[in-house]
Design a protein around this motif. Structure first.
Motif, short mmCIF file in Angstrom:
data_model
loop_
_atom_site.label_atom_id
_atom_site.label_comp_id
_atom_site.label_asym_id
_atom_site.label_seq_id
_atom_site.Cartn_x
_atom_site.Cartn_y
_atom_site.Cartn_z
N LYS A 85 0.84 -0.96 0.11
CA LYS A 85 0.19 -0.05 -0.26
C LYS A 85 0.98 1.35 0.44
CE LYS A 85 -3.91 -2.43 1.02
NZ LYS A 85 -3.84 -3.09 2.90
N GLY A 86 2.36 1.03 -0.63
CA GLY A 86 2.95 2.19 -0.58
C GLY A 86 4.58 2.29 0.64
N LEU A 87 4.79 3.81 1.10
CA LEU A 87 5.59 3.80 1.80
C LEU A 87 5.21 4.69 2.35
CD1 LEU A 87 9.27 2.79 -0.55
CD2 LEU A 87 7.43 0.83 1.17
N ILE A 88 5.61 4.98 3.73
CA ILE A 88 5.51 6.16 4.74
C ILE A 88 7.32 6.13 5.14
CG2 ILE A 88 5.29 7.41 6.81
CD1 ILE A 88 2.92 5.32 6.88
N VAL A 89 7.74 7.35 4.98
CA VAL A 89 9.33 7.85 5.24
C VAL A 89 9.84 8.18 6.25
CG1 VAL A 89 11.36 8.87 4.23
CG2 VAL A 89 10.32 7.29 2.23
N VAL A 90 10.19 8.45 7.15
CA VAL A 90 10.14 9.59 7.89
C VAL A 90 11.13 10.26 8.26
CG1 VAL A 90 10.19 10.00 10.93
CG2 VAL A 90 8.67 8.68 9.31
N ARG A 91 11.56 11.70 8.23
CA ARG A 91 13.69 11.85 8.86
C ARG A 91 14.20 12.13 10.00
NH1 ARG A 91 16.84 17.58 7.13
NH2 ARG A 91 17.67 17.73 8.89
N GLN A 92 14.06 11.41 11.07
CA GLN A 92 14.41 11.09 12.06
C GLN A 92 15.44 12.93 12.83
OE1 GLN A 92 16.01 7.73 13.36
NE2 GLN A 92 14.21 7.85 14.01
N LYS A 93 16.48 13.30 11.73
CA LYS A 93 17.28 14.52 11.58
C LYS A 93 17.80 14.35 10.93
CE LYS A 93 20.83 11.86 14.10
NZ LYS A 93 21.48 11.57 15.39
N ALA A 94 18.27 15.29 10.40
CA ALA A 94 19.43 15.28 8.80
C ALA A 94 20.18 14.28 8.81
CB ALA A 94 20.52 16.86 9.63
N GLY A 95 20.44 13.06 7.87
CA GLY A 95 21.24 12.25 7.71
C GLY A 95 20.30 11.21 8.09
N SER A 96 19.29 11.35 8.66
CA SER A 96 18.72 9.98 9.23
C SER A 96 17.42 9.76 9.12
CB SER A 96 18.90 10.14 10.95
OG SER A 96 18.82 8.80 11.64
N TYR A 97 17.00 8.18 8.07
CA TYR A 97 15.72 8.67 7.45
C TYR A 97 14.95 7.03 8.29
CZ TYR A 97 16.52 12.17 4.83
OH TYR A 97 17.24 13.54 4.92
N LEU A 98 13.83 7.01 7.81
CA LEU A 98 13.47 5.74 8.20
C LEU A 98 12.23 5.25 7.31
CD1 LEU A 98 12.62 6.14 12.11
CD2 LEU A 98 14.11 4.49 11.40
N ALA A 99 11.63 3.99 7.19
CA ALA A 99 11.09 3.68 5.46
C ALA A 99 10.48 3.11 6.09
CB ALA A 99 11.75 3.79 4.43
N PHE A 100 8.74 2.90 6.01
CA PHE A 100 7.91 1.78 6.24
C PHE A 100 6.81 1.22 5.73
CE2 PHE A 100 9.07 4.32 10.17
CZ PHE A 100 9.51 3.61 11.33
N ASP A 101 6.41 -0.12 5.74
CA ASP A 101 5.69 -0.40 4.75
C ASP A 101 4.02 0.40 5.27
OD1 ASP A 101 3.48 -1.72 3.24
OD2 ASP A 101 5.08 -2.60 2.77
N ARG A 102 3.04 0.74 4.95
CA ARG A 102 1.54 1.30 4.96
C ARG A 102 0.95 0.76 5.08
NH1 ARG A 102 -0.24 6.96 1.90
NH2 ARG A 102 -2.18 6.42 3.71
N THR A 103 1.12 -1.22 5.08
CA THR A 103 0.64 -1.76 5.21
C THR A 103 -0.05 -1.93 6.65
OG1 THR A 103 0.54 -3.35 3.01
CG2 THR A 103 -0.71 -4.30 4.88
N CYS A 104 -0.80 -1.85 7.14
CA CYS A 104 -0.86 -2.40 8.97
C CYS A 104 -0.76 -3.83 9.25
CB CYS A 104 -2.02 -2.08 9.24
SG CYS A 104 -2.70 -2.08 10.92
N PRO A 105 0.89 -4.02 10.13
CA PRO A 105 0.26 -5.52 9.87
C PRO A 105 -0.96 -6.39 10.69
CG PRO A 105 1.39 -4.22 11.71
CD PRO A 105 0.90 -3.14 11.12
N TYR A 106 -1.57 -5.83 10.74
CA TYR A 106 -3.27 -6.27 11.78
C TYR A 106 -3.92 -6.71 10.75
CZ TYR A 106 -7.57 -7.22 15.01
OH TYR A 106 -8.01 -8.31 15.31
N GLN A 107 -4.34 -7.15 10.55
CA GLN A 107 -5.19 -8.27 9.32
C GLN A 107 -4.76 -6.85 7.96
OE1 GLN A 107 -9.45 -6.90 10.52
NE2 GLN A 107 -9.40 -8.88 11.76
N PRO A 108 -2.92 -7.69 7.30
CA PRO A 108 -2.81 -7.09 6.32
C PRO A 108 -3.57 -7.40 5.22
CG PRO A 108 -1.35 -8.74 7.18
CD PRO A 108 -2.22 -8.39 7.94
N THR A 109 -4.03 -8.15 4.86
CA THR A 109 -4.58 -8.54 3.97
C THR A 109 -6.19 -7.81 3.52
OG1 THR A 109 -5.54 -10.54 4.41
CG2 THR A 109 -3.93 -10.62 3.43
N SER A 110 -7.09 -7.33 4.91
CA SER A 110 -7.99 -5.91 4.43
C SER A 110 -8.03 -5.42 3.49
CB SER A 110 -8.85 -5.64 6.36
OG SER A 110 -9.00 -5.10 5.96
#
Length: 136
Positions: free
Chosen positions: A57-82
């Motif tokens: 379902k796409g990605l979410i990217v978060v900038r924590q601070k300069a040079g530090s990024y996190l990326a997550f799947d937008r699919t919720c891990p609770y019942q991900p097939t919903s």
């Protein structure tokens, strides 16, 4: 028989194995100079990225601070097939939430509330100049 043993070991129905967010190999690169990614120029900035990843379902990217990024799947891990199991930034911009199941996650992807017992699926990030590469 082995699957029954796994379920039986948990002791209650809440310990049943939840379906997993699909594991899909991909690599996508985004430019931090691109106008659509301006949120990633500031600490705690959040940006949705399609990434062209089929099956998610796409990605979410978060900038924590300069040079530090996190990326997550937008699919919720609770019942991900919903069909509605999609995580978005809360209007407060302090956490992520899935409005379908009401699970809440920190900007670091950890469970904060709701029925999900699993953190958001996190992907690797690497920064080279103004290009952020996200991969699984």
């Amino acid at each position: 028989m082995g699957a029954l043993g796994v379920l039986a070991c948990g002791g209650d129905s809440a310990s049943e194995v939840q379906p997993q967010v699909p594991i899909i190999a991909f690599t996508t690169t985004i430019s931090l100079l691109d106008q659509q990614n301006t949120a990633l120029r500031f600490d705690n900035g959040v940006q949705y990225v399609d990434g062209g990843v089929k099956g998610t379902k796409g990605l979410i990217v978060v900038r924590q601070k300069a040079g530090s990024y996190l990326a997550f799947d937008r699919t919720c891990p609770y019942q991900p097939t919903s069909a509605c199991a999609t995580v978005s930034i809360d209007p407060s911009r302090l956490f992520f939430r899935d409005t379908c199941c009401t699970s809440q996650f920190s900007l670091q992807g950890q469970v904060q509330g709701g029925p999900s017992r699993y953190a958001l699926r996190q992907y690797a990030t690497s920064l080279s100049g103004n290009l952020l590469t996200i991969s699984n």
